[in-house]
Design a protein around this motif. Structure first.
Motif, PDB file in Angstrom:
ATOM      1  N   PHE A  52     -34.241  46.726 -11.447  1.00  0.00           N
ATOM      2  CA  PHE A  52     -34.529  47.565 -10.287  1.00  0.00           C
ATOM      3  C   PHE A  52     -35.354  46.884  -9.191  1.00  0.00           C
ATOM      4  N   ILE A  53     -35.938  45.704  -9.448  1.00  0.00           N
ATOM      5  CA  ILE A  53     -36.666  44.994  -8.391  1.00  0.00           C
ATOM      6  C   ILE A  53     -35.766  44.688  -7.196  1.00  0.00           C
ATOM      7  N   PRO A  54     -34.519  44.202  -7.407  1.00  0.00           N
ATOM      8  CA  PRO A  54     -33.638  43.988  -6.236  1.00  0.00           C
ATOM      9  C   PRO A  54     -33.367  45.268  -5.448  1.00  0.00           C
ATOM     10  N   VAL A  86     -26.521  52.850  -7.470  1.00  0.00           N
ATOM     11  CA  VAL A  86     -25.631  53.324  -8.530  1.00  0.00           C
ATOM     12  C   VAL A  86     -25.270  52.186  -9.480  1.00  0.00           C
ATOM     13  N   ARG A  87     -24.970  51.003  -8.934  1.00  0.00           N
ATOM     14  CA  ARG A  87     -24.630  49.860  -9.797  1.00  0.00           C
ATOM     15  C   ARG A  87     -25.805  49.483 -10.695  1.00  0.00           C
ATOM     16  N   ALA A  88     -27.010  49.554 -10.153  1.00  0.00           N
ATOM     17  CA  ALA A  88     -28.193  49.243 -10.962  1.00  0.00           C
ATOM     18  C   ALA A  88     -28.373  50.253 -12.083  1.00  0.00           C
ATOM     19  N   MET A  89     -28.127  51.526 -11.794  1.00  0.00           N
ATOM     20  CA  MET A  89     -28.279  52.564 -12.808  1.00  0.00           C
ATOM     21  C   MET A  89     -27.229  52.413 -13.907  1.00  0.00           C
ATOM     22  N   GLU A  90     -26.036  51.962 -13.540  1.00  0.00           N
ATOM     23  CA  GLU A  90     -25.014  51.709 -14.560  1.00  0.00           C
ATOM     24  C   GLU A  90     -25.455  50.606 -15.507  1.00  0.00           C
ATOM     25  N   ALA A  95     -29.598  56.521 -20.384  1.00  0.00           N
ATOM     26  CA  ALA A  95     -30.526  57.487 -19.800  1.00  0.00           C
ATOM     27  C   ALA A  95     -30.443  57.475 -18.283  1.00  0.00           C
ATOM     28  N   PHE A  96     -30.299  56.285 -17.691  1.00  0.00           N
ATOM     29  CA  PHE A  96     -30.254  56.191 -16.233  1.00  0.00           C
ATOM     30  C   PHE A  96     -28.888  56.611 -15.687  1.00  0.00           C
ATOM     31  N   ILE A  97     -27.839  56.411 -16.458  1.00  0.00           N
ATOM     32  CA  ILE A  97     -26.526  56.929 -16.061  1.00  0.00           C
ATOM     33  C   ILE A  97     -26.580  58.451 -16.010  1.00  0.00           C
ATOM     34  N   SER A 120     -20.069  59.640  -8.471  1.00  0.00           N
ATOM     35  CA  SER A 120     -19.054  58.675  -8.907  1.00  0.00           C
ATOM     36  C   SER A 120     -19.575  57.761 -10.007  1.00  0.00           C
ATOM     37  N   LEU A 121     -20.832  57.945 -10.397  1.00  0.00           N
ATOM     38  CA  LEU A 121     -21.439  57.073 -11.398  1.00  0.00           C
ATOM     39  C   LEU A 121     -20.771  57.271 -12.745  1.00  0.00           C
ATOM     40  N   HIS A 122     -20.385  56.195 -13.403  1.00  0.00           N
ATOM     41  CA  HIS A 122     -19.737  56.291 -14.706  1.00  0.00           C
ATOM     42  C   HIS A 122     -20.302  55.237 -15.634  1.00  0.00           C
TER      43      HIS A 122
END
Length: 605
Positions: A52-54, A86-90, A95-97, A120-122
């Motif tokens: 998550f730093i980026p 969203v890409r970072a959460m994937e 838990a983050f998804i 759209s997060l999967h």
């Protein structure tokens, strides 16, 4: 059920363990709780920092770029940053998804475009090994050898989610025999037999064919530990963010706590089985929707065994068209939801097209036998007509013209559609306060008193003192409701989803914090009406609610209505009478329009 599940987790050691074994288990528990888990949580924290730093460093990008009028006037940099988040959460894991999917439903807190991107997060989680699956399933069946449980087992998962994966299998006959005893009960006396025949005459009662095919949902190994660590980390950062001035209204610690409750509901699959049982009981005498039968005897925390839902996802009908069935499908979906909301107060909280299946059935015939008999519940008896129809439709996916033509043929052969709702791990039940808030919002629309509704929402929100410009909020509500008034009697013109969407936008702007359950219901209405109008543009939520309000009056709600009348509360009566009058006037307007259109008032002779 959730409380029992939580107590089970908090129980350090079983009460029946004694002696030296209890000492070693206590030592093992202490090592895990005070040494291993803190270290593992620290390592997980460092892992999340790297991910998550980026995202944090690229936050200024959200302030640059041209604005897009079609995306709520958001900047192109902002939309890019949402996708990057969203890409970072994937990458961050289950838990983050789930956190992103939950955030997508909270349009009262987050910008609508952020919610749209989050939706759209999967999951990109890899499937766990077949060996682990077999071990977990055998434990659920009390150590029974895997080959003695199933006649067939598809080793490739049907789907892999953030916290579980699903398989299709066929149970051995001795296990399937204890299956859907509640699917079809033969009438035990003449009265019940006559009532059943009346149902057949006035509506298409689905012929339920028992099936030994099951869906097996298996939690990923160790997912519960990973989620618990992530929740600890989220709680820490939520408290940190809450200390920032002007961030108090978000109440992040409370939201993380609510999200944690939602995750615990999905981490004990016995809760989903219990929900299925309640839904099946509520919809037993209804034809609008069905739910798979849960095999509760074989369901554990980590394994859910339920009847396999033969059907085609509703998404296929949204893409290729509903053909002759589109109006019926739209009405059945909306009717099912309104009955959950108004009659049952037990609402499926994850109703998207992927969780709604469409099956086909032959309507039942009259039962003219007056002798005592019992229909067989043996899964081996009878043909599953649903699968036969589906085999005709599956090859025609993404061929809209042929698809709709085949639907026309299926209709001509006498088959009817029925919705099957799956994935019932998340449900919503409004408490007394939230139910009052919800009904007051709809009463305000029916009575055109948006100003009063706005002040009531402010007074009953979670943090009245944090609301910005309460008077302006109430005036905006009044303007919104008066805008509805001019279109009240035009069929399909009043889109309740558009109204609620505007309400969520105002709630977010003025920091009016509503309860999560209340917002879940609003989001469900937005989603369901959007799906319904995709199938039937003339869908009218008010008209669909009217017969359910009548039923509510004829059942337990009638006593409550009389009580409210005695106490001087005419609000619910006004809603009911208003909808009845609207229907009558609407029919009158349509009759006049039809007479004018076809020159029936003064025909040429």
């Amino acid at each position: 059920m959730l409380e029992a599940s939580r107590q089970e987790l908090e129980e350090e050691l079983p009460d029946d363990v004694r002696g030296l074994r209890r000492f070693w288990l206590q030592l093992e528990w202490a090592f895990d709780a005070y040494i291993f888990e803190p270290i593992a949580t620290g390592v997980r924290f460092l892992h999340l920092v790297v991910i998550f730093i980026p995202v944090i460093l690229t936050t200024p990008v959200a302030l640059v770029g041209s604005r897009n009028e079609h995306r709520d006037n958001e900047r192109s940099g902002t939309l890019w940053w949402y996708r990057f988040l969203v890409r970072a959460m994937e990458l961050a894991g289950p838990a983050f998804i789930k956190l992103g999917q939950w955030a997508a439903s909270r349009q009262d807190i987050f910008p609508s475009q952020m919610c749209a991107v989050m939706s759209s997060l999967h999951s990109n989680a890899p499937a766990h090994s077949l060996r682990e699956t077999k071990r977990i399933i055998m434990n659920a069946f009390d150590g029974r050898p895997f080959d003695e449980i199933f006649e067939e087992f598809q080793e490739k998962p049907l789907g892999v989610g953030a916290i579980a994966q699903v398989y299709k299998a066929k149970l051995k006959p001795d296990l399937a025999a204890s299956g859907p005893s509640d699917i079809e009960e033969s009438p035990s006396n003449l009265t019940q037999r006559v009532r059943k025949n009346v149902d057949v005459l006035v509506k298409s009662t689905p012929r339920r064919v028992p099936s030994s095919y099951v869906a097996i949902k298996v939690l990923h190994p160790k997912v519960e530990r990973i989620v618990r660590r992530d929740l600890r980390i989220m709680t820490f950062f939520a408290r940190l963010l809450n200390a920032i001035p002007t961030f108090e209204w978000f109440s992040f610690p409370d939201e993380v706590a609510q999200f944690g409750e939602m995750m615990r509901l999905q981490l004990d699959l016995r809760i989903e089985a219990a929900n299925l049982t309640i839904f099946r009981k509520n919809f037993r005498d209804r034809t609008t929707a069905g739910f798979p039968y849960p095999y509760s005897d074989y369901t554990t925390r980590q394994v859910l065994v339920e009847e396999f839902a033969h059907g085609i996802p509703l998404a296929a009908f949204l893409e290729d068209g509903g053909g002759v069935f589109q109006q019926e499908l739209a009405n059945e979906g909306l009717d099912s939801f309104l009955r959950m909301l108004l009659l049952d107060n037990f609402i499926h909280a994850d109703l998207h097209p992927g969780n709604i299946m469409v099956r086909f059935y032959k309507p039942e015939t009259l039962d003219l036998a007056f002798g005592r008999h019992k229909q067989s519940d043996d899964p081996g008896v009878g043909t599953d007509v649903t699968e036969e129809v589906l085999e005709q439709l599956r090859p025609l996916r993404h061929k809209p013209t042929q698809w709709r033509e085949q639907l026309r043929k299926i209709d001509a052969e006498g088959y009817r559609p029925q919705l099957i709702l799956i994935d019932t791990g998340l449900v919503t039940s409004l408490n007394a306060a939230n139910r009052t808030n919800f009904l007051d919002l709809f009463k305000a629309i029916a009575e055109f008193d948006g100003y009063r509704a706005g002040h009531l929402m402010v007074d009953r929100c979670r943090q009245p003192e944090a609301v910005v410009d309460a008077e302006v909020f109430a005036l905006k509500m009044q303007h919104l409701v008066l805008g509805v008034k001019s279109r009240t009697f035009a069929l399909g013109n009043v889109k309740i989803g558009d109204i609620l969407n505007q309400v969520l936008g105002m709630v977010r702007t003025h920091h009016v914090r509503m309860e999560g359950d209340f917002v879940n219901v609003v989001i469900s209405i937005l989603l369901l009406e959007g799906i319904g109008r995709s199938l039937d543009p003339g869908l009218d939520l008010f008209r669909s609610a009217l017969p359910i309000l009548r039923q509510l009056g004829a059942q337990g709600g009638g006593a409550e209505l009389v009580k409210n009348l005695r106490e001087g509360d005419l609000s619910m009566l006004k809603v009911w009478v208003g909808l009845e009058a609207r229907r009558y006037l609407q029919a009158s307007v349509e009759d006049v329009e039809r007479c004018v259109k076809y020159d029936l008032l003064s025909p040429n002779i």
